[in-house]
Design an enzyme around this catalytic site. Structure first.
Site, PDB file in Angstrom:
ATOM      1  N   SER A   1       0.657  -1.275  -0.587  1.00 58.44           N
ATOM      2  CA  SER A   1       0.206   0.134  -0.442  1.00 58.44           C
ATOM      3  C   SER A   1       0.523   1.076   0.319  1.00 58.44           C
ATOM      4  O   SER A   1       0.806   2.226  -0.597  1.00 58.44           O
ATOM      5  CB  SER A   1      -0.890   0.473   1.145  1.00 58.44           C
ATOM      6  OG  SER A   1      -0.092  -0.481   2.420  1.00 58.44           O
TER       7      SER A   1
ATOM      8  N   ASP B   1      -4.659   6.746  10.387  1.00 59.84           N
ATOM      9  CA  ASP B   1      -3.980   4.851  11.125  1.00 59.84           C
ATOM     10  C   ASP B   1      -3.136   4.079  11.591  1.00 59.84           C
ATOM     11  O   ASP B   1      -3.166   3.063  11.778  1.00 59.84           O
ATOM     12  CB  ASP B   1      -5.406   4.211   9.517  1.00 59.84           C
ATOM     13  CG  ASP B   1      -4.076   4.676   8.194  1.00 59.84           C
ATOM     14  OD1 ASP B   1      -2.414   5.295   9.102  1.00 59.84           O
ATOM     15  OD2 ASP B   1      -4.428   3.978   7.629  1.00 59.84           O
TER      16      ASP B   1
ATOM     17  N   HIS C   1      -0.387   3.836   6.947  1.00 62.13           N
ATOM     18  CA  HIS C   1       0.118   4.985   6.323  1.00 62.13           C
ATOM     19  C   HIS C   1       1.040   6.288   6.636  1.00 62.13           C
ATOM     20  O   HIS C   1       0.323   6.776   7.091  1.00 62.13           O
ATOM     21  CB  HIS C   1      -1.282   5.121   4.664  1.00 62.13           C
ATOM     22  CG  HIS C   1      -1.262   3.283   4.934  1.00 62.13           C
ATOM     23  ND1 HIS C   1      -2.905   3.449   5.278  1.00 62.13           N
ATOM     24  CD2 HIS C   1      -0.834   2.323   4.157  1.00 62.13           C
ATOM     25  CE1 HIS C   1      -3.052   1.675   4.902  1.00 62.13           C
ATOM     26  NE2 HIS C   1      -1.957   1.575   4.227  1.00 62.13           N
TER      27      HIS C   1
END
Length: 316
Positions: free
Chosen positions: A41, A257, A260
């Site tokens: 990601s 979060d 990231h």
């Protein structure tokens, strides 16, 4: 008359220097330098992605930093294997099951395109993937090889310059995955280089920061999702493979979060990767400033002719 001509000549030179060369969408530079973007990601890009509580969906805020704006000299290979002028999000048609935002690819290319003239980015990253999914024979591996080869073939003479690799968080949860991470990573890098017929292709990887290893490697995972993060970090930093370099992303600000990188962190990471590449990889491409030096030299000759030789010539 000659002085008027010289004045317009200088204006043309100034315009040339200030205007980047444009490319037609149908024309791909034959000398394009190709970089493969692979991993999960944070390489796909989650900068600026947040949870919209009103719709309970993740959305991208659409903010594009100056370092990530489109440039005719930076191209992207689409999911349909077509070259286009790169724009964020780079992985929008690759990591299709997730919301993509800013990643490190564009700021990396922004720092290096002057060195090569044209940079071609080949997005291959998929969020939430384990290293086992990137092994030879698996879909992600074979897709990366297919896209990389298509990038060279469709450019009519482009060349691989490096692999940008940012993966590992998903392998920190399970003890088995963490314990065999080094073996899998070395095999992945070795197989990929072999299948691309580039045994020494430079690889810049994002790995976790461990202070007592920092001087021996230098891209690191900013965080991890499980209890075996330390084992994965050590494996990433100790591949013992030639032309594999590291950049430490630890400490860069994260999204809420906690996993990231933020938009500004992604920009910074891309610049760090570019600096590592510039520091470790000899420049085999013709510097973009060479044509400008030639132009300046010709301009100097013209001035010498105008001021010294021209007055002595009866026909001027």
């Amino acid at each position: 008359m000659t002085k008027i001509f010289f004045f317009f000549f200088i204006i043309i030179i100034i315009i040339f220097l200030q205007s980047p060369p444009q490319i037609q969408s149908q024309t791909i530079p034959r000398n394009i330098s190709i970089f493969i973007l692979a991993g999960q990601s944070n390489m796909a890009g989650r900068g600026g992605v947040y949870n919209d509580t009103a719709t309970n969906t993740t959305v991208w805020d659409g903010v594009i930093p100056q370092e990530c704006r489109s440039n005719p000299s930076i191209l992207r290979l689409t999911a349909k294997l077509k070259w286009e002028i790169a724009k964020e999000p780079l992985h929008v048609d690759i990591d299709v099951n997730k919301t993509n935002g800013i990643g490190p690819g564009m700021s990396f290319a922004d720092r290096l395109f002057y060195r090569f003239g044209h940079v071609g980015l080949v997005p291959c990253s998929i969020g939430g993937t384990k290293l086992s999914q990137w092994q030879k024979g698996e879909f992600l591996y074979e897709e990366t090889v297919r896209r990389a080869k298509a990038a060279v073939a469709s450019s009519g003479g482009g060349s691989y310059r490096g692999i940008l690799w940012y993966q590992g968080e998903s392998d920190t949860v399970d003890m088995v995955d963490a314990s065999v991470y080094k073996k899998r990573l070395v095999k992945y890098f070795t197989d990929l280089r072999s299948d691309l017929d580039q045994p020494n292709l430079p690889i810049i990887q994002a790995v976790a920061k461990i202070s007592y290893y920092q001087s021996s490697c230098g891209v690191a995972l900013a965080t991890g999702a499980g209890p075996y993060l330390d084992a994965v970090r050590k494996a990433q930093l100790k591949t013992d493979l030639k032309n594999v370099y590291c950049v430490d992303a630890m400490g860069l600000p994260l999204e809420p979060d906690g996993l990231h990188l933020t938009t500004s962190s992604q920009v910074r990471l891309g610049q760090m990767i570019a600096q590592s590449f510039a520091d470790n990889i000899p420049n085999s491409a013709q510097p973009l400033y060479m044509p400008l030096l030639i132009t300046s030299f010709c301009c100097s000759l013209y001035i010498i002719f105008l001021e010294i030789l021209a007055p002595t010539l009866p026909f001027l």
